[in-house]
Design a protein around this motif. Sequence first.
Motif, mmCIF file in Angstrom:
data_model
loop_
_atom_site.group_PDB
_atom_site.id
_atom_site.type_symbol
_atom_site.label_atom_id
_atom_site.label_comp_id
_atom_site.label_asym_id
_atom_site.label_seq_id
_atom_site.Cartn_x
_atom_site.Cartn_y
_atom_site.Cartn_z
ATOM 1 N N MET A 52 35.131 10.520 59.478
ATOM 2 C CA MET A 52 35.749 10.620 58.175
ATOM 3 C C MET A 52 36.555 9.351 57.939
ATOM 4 O O MET A 52 37.337 8.955 58.788
ATOM 5 C CB MET A 52 36.638 11.873 58.168
ATOM 6 N N ARG A 53 36.360 8.737 56.797
ATOM 7 C CA ARG A 53 37.058 7.498 56.468
ATOM 8 C C ARG A 53 38.444 7.821 55.902
ATOM 9 O O ARG A 53 38.603 8.647 55.030
ATOM 10 C CB ARG A 53 36.245 6.720 55.435
ATOM 11 N N CYS A 54 39.481 7.128 56.429
ATOM 12 C CA CYS A 54 40.856 7.321 55.972
ATOM 13 C C CYS A 54 40.981 6.844 54.518
ATOM 14 O O CYS A 54 40.578 5.715 54.196
ATOM 15 C CB CYS A 54 41.823 6.534 56.861
ATOM 16 N N PRO A 55 41.548 7.658 53.626
ATOM 17 C CA PRO A 55 41.689 7.241 52.225
ATOM 18 C C PRO A 55 42.730 6.139 52.039
ATOM 19 O O PRO A 55 42.717 5.439 51.033
ATOM 20 C CB PRO A 55 42.125 8.514 51.496
ATOM 21 N N ALA A 56 43.610 5.918 53.040
ATOM 22 C CA ALA A 56 44.653 4.894 52.914
ATOM 23 C C ALA A 56 44.176 3.528 53.407
ATOM 24 O O ALA A 56 44.362 2.525 52.726
ATOM 25 C CB ALA A 56 45.898 5.323 53.686
ATOM 26 N N GLY B 182 37.920 31.808 51.906
ATOM 27 C CA GLY B 182 37.026 31.904 53.053
ATOM 28 C C GLY B 182 35.716 31.174 52.903
ATOM 29 O O GLY B 182 34.854 31.254 53.772
ATOM 30 N N SER B 183 35.541 30.420 51.826
ATOM 31 C CA SER B 183 34.270 29.735 51.594
ATOM 32 C C SER B 183 34.211 28.344 52.202
ATOM 33 O O SER B 183 33.187 27.684 52.132
ATOM 34 C CB SER B 183 34.000 29.626 50.090
ATOM 35 N N ALA B 184 35.311 27.894 52.793
ATOM 36 C CA ALA B 184 35.353 26.554 53.370
ATOM 37 C C ALA B 184 36.345 26.529 54.540
ATOM 38 O O ALA B 184 37.146 27.448 54.704
ATOM 39 C CB ALA B 184 35.781 25.533 52.310
ATOM 40 N N ILE B 185 36.260 25.463 55.315
ATOM 41 C CA ILE B 185 37.239 25.238 56.372
ATOM 42 C C ILE B 185 38.086 24.042 55.952
ATOM 43 O O ILE B 185 37.561 22.978 55.608
ATOM 44 C CB ILE B 185 36.556 24.966 57.727
ATOM 45 N N ARG B 186 39.373 24.252 55.963
ATOM 46 C CA ARG B 186 40.330 23.212 55.568
ATOM 47 C C ARG B 186 40.799 22.527 56.847
ATOM 48 O O ARG B 186 41.219 23.177 57.797
ATOM 49 C CB ARG B 186 41.506 23.882 54.858
ATOM 50 N N ARG B 187 40.704 21.207 56.876
ATOM 51 C CA ARG B 187 41.126 20.453 58.054
ATOM 52 C C ARG B 187 42.177 19.412 57.662
ATOM 53 O O ARG B 187 41.964 18.641 56.739
ATOM 54 C CB ARG B 187 39.941 19.747 58.702
ATOM 55 N N ARG B 188 43.297 19.423 58.360
ATOM 56 C CA ARG B 188 44.308 18.373 58.216
ATOM 57 C C ARG B 188 43.968 17.322 59.248
ATOM 58 O O ARG B 188 43.750 17.614 60.422
ATOM 59 C CB ARG B 188 45.720 18.920 58.478
ATOM 60 N N ARG B 189 43.897 16.090 58.804
ATOM 61 C CA ARG B 189 43.530 14.985 59.694
ATOM 62 C C ARG B 189 44.619 13.923 59.682
ATOM 63 O O ARG B 189 45.357 13.788 58.712
ATOM 64 C CB ARG B 189 42.204 14.360 59.243
ATOM 65 N N GLU B 190 44.654 13.153 60.767
ATOM 66 C CA GLU B 190 45.597 12.042 60.860
ATOM 67 C C GLU B 190 44.835 10.808 61.311
ATOM 68 O O GLU B 190 44.102 10.837 62.301
ATOM 69 C CB GLU B 190 46.713 12.357 61.865
ATOM 70 N N HIS C 153 48.276 7.891 58.495
ATOM 71 C CA HIS C 153 48.214 8.648 57.231
ATOM 72 C C HIS C 153 47.570 10.008 57.483
ATOM 73 O O HIS C 153 46.582 10.119 58.191
ATOM 74 C CB HIS C 153 47.398 7.853 56.196
ATOM 75 N N ARG C 154 48.163 11.060 56.893
ATOM 76 C CA ARG C 154 47.587 12.399 57.006
ATOM 77 C C ARG C 154 46.869 12.757 55.705
ATOM 78 O O ARG C 154 47.363 12.471 54.626
ATOM 79 C CB ARG C 154 48.676 13.433 57.298
ATOM 80 N N PHE C 155 45.714 13.402 55.855
ATOM 81 C CA PHE C 155 44.942 13.819 54.685
ATOM 82 C C PHE C 155 44.178 15.103 55.004
ATOM 83 O O PHE C 155 44.062 15.492 56.163
ATOM 84 C CB PHE C 155 44.007 12.701 54.209
ATOM 85 N N THR C 156 43.698 15.766 53.955
ATOM 86 C CA THR C 156 43.004 17.048 54.094
ATOM 87 C C THR C 156 41.541 16.891 53.702
ATOM 88 O O THR C 156 41.213 16.218 52.715
ATOM 89 C CB THR C 156 43.655 18.108 53.180
ATOM 90 N N THR C 157 40.675 17.529 54.482
ATOM 91 C CA THR C 157 39.251 17.584 54.132
ATOM 92 C C THR C 157 38.825 19.050 54.106
ATOM 93 O O THR C 157 39.479 19.905 54.703
ATOM 94 C CB THR C 157 38.378 16.815 55.140
ATOM 95 N N PHE C 158 37.743 19.308 53.402
ATOM 96 C CA PHE C 158 37.187 20.653 53.330
ATOM 97 C C PHE C 158 35.737 20.604 53.764
ATOM 98 O O PHE C 158 34.983 19.717 53.357
ATOM 99 C CB PHE C 158 37.273 21.215 51.907
#
Length: 155
Positions: free
Chosen positions: A1-5, A22-30, A36-41
Amino acid sequence: MRCPACSALDDKVVDSRASDDGSAIRRRRECATCGHRFTTFERVDEAPLVVLKTTGERQPFDRDKLVAGVVAAAKNRPVTREQIDALATGVEDSLRRRGGDVESTRIGLAVLERLREVDEVAYLRFASVYKDFTGVDDFADEVRLLLKEEHQPGA
């Protein structure tokens, strides 16, 4: 996953959980590079369902078209919108489990099979269009089939 920053490709997952519906998995990434922290689904990407018409034409499955046909057949009958939606969902789910392309005739038969259990008059109306009834004898034959199946042991 490419960092947006910083556009770096190195990151780590800090937290994972199912989304609210429940239709997706939410992931917090660093990002390992800039912090930088960001969220992906993460969601399931379903392959489109393609209908093979009797003319040989191919077109995307249209649930609304299926529902409209059942609504028309059930007009002025004691059939609820919930029953129609459940029927449409059942048909669509069974088609998706099969995978790949599906013949339009298979869709019509799946609707008839489920509609018979919901309302026999709506079933006859749908069958008259689907089976291209040309006269009262076609209706009579279909009613005889319904009555025969109704009186079979286990029916």
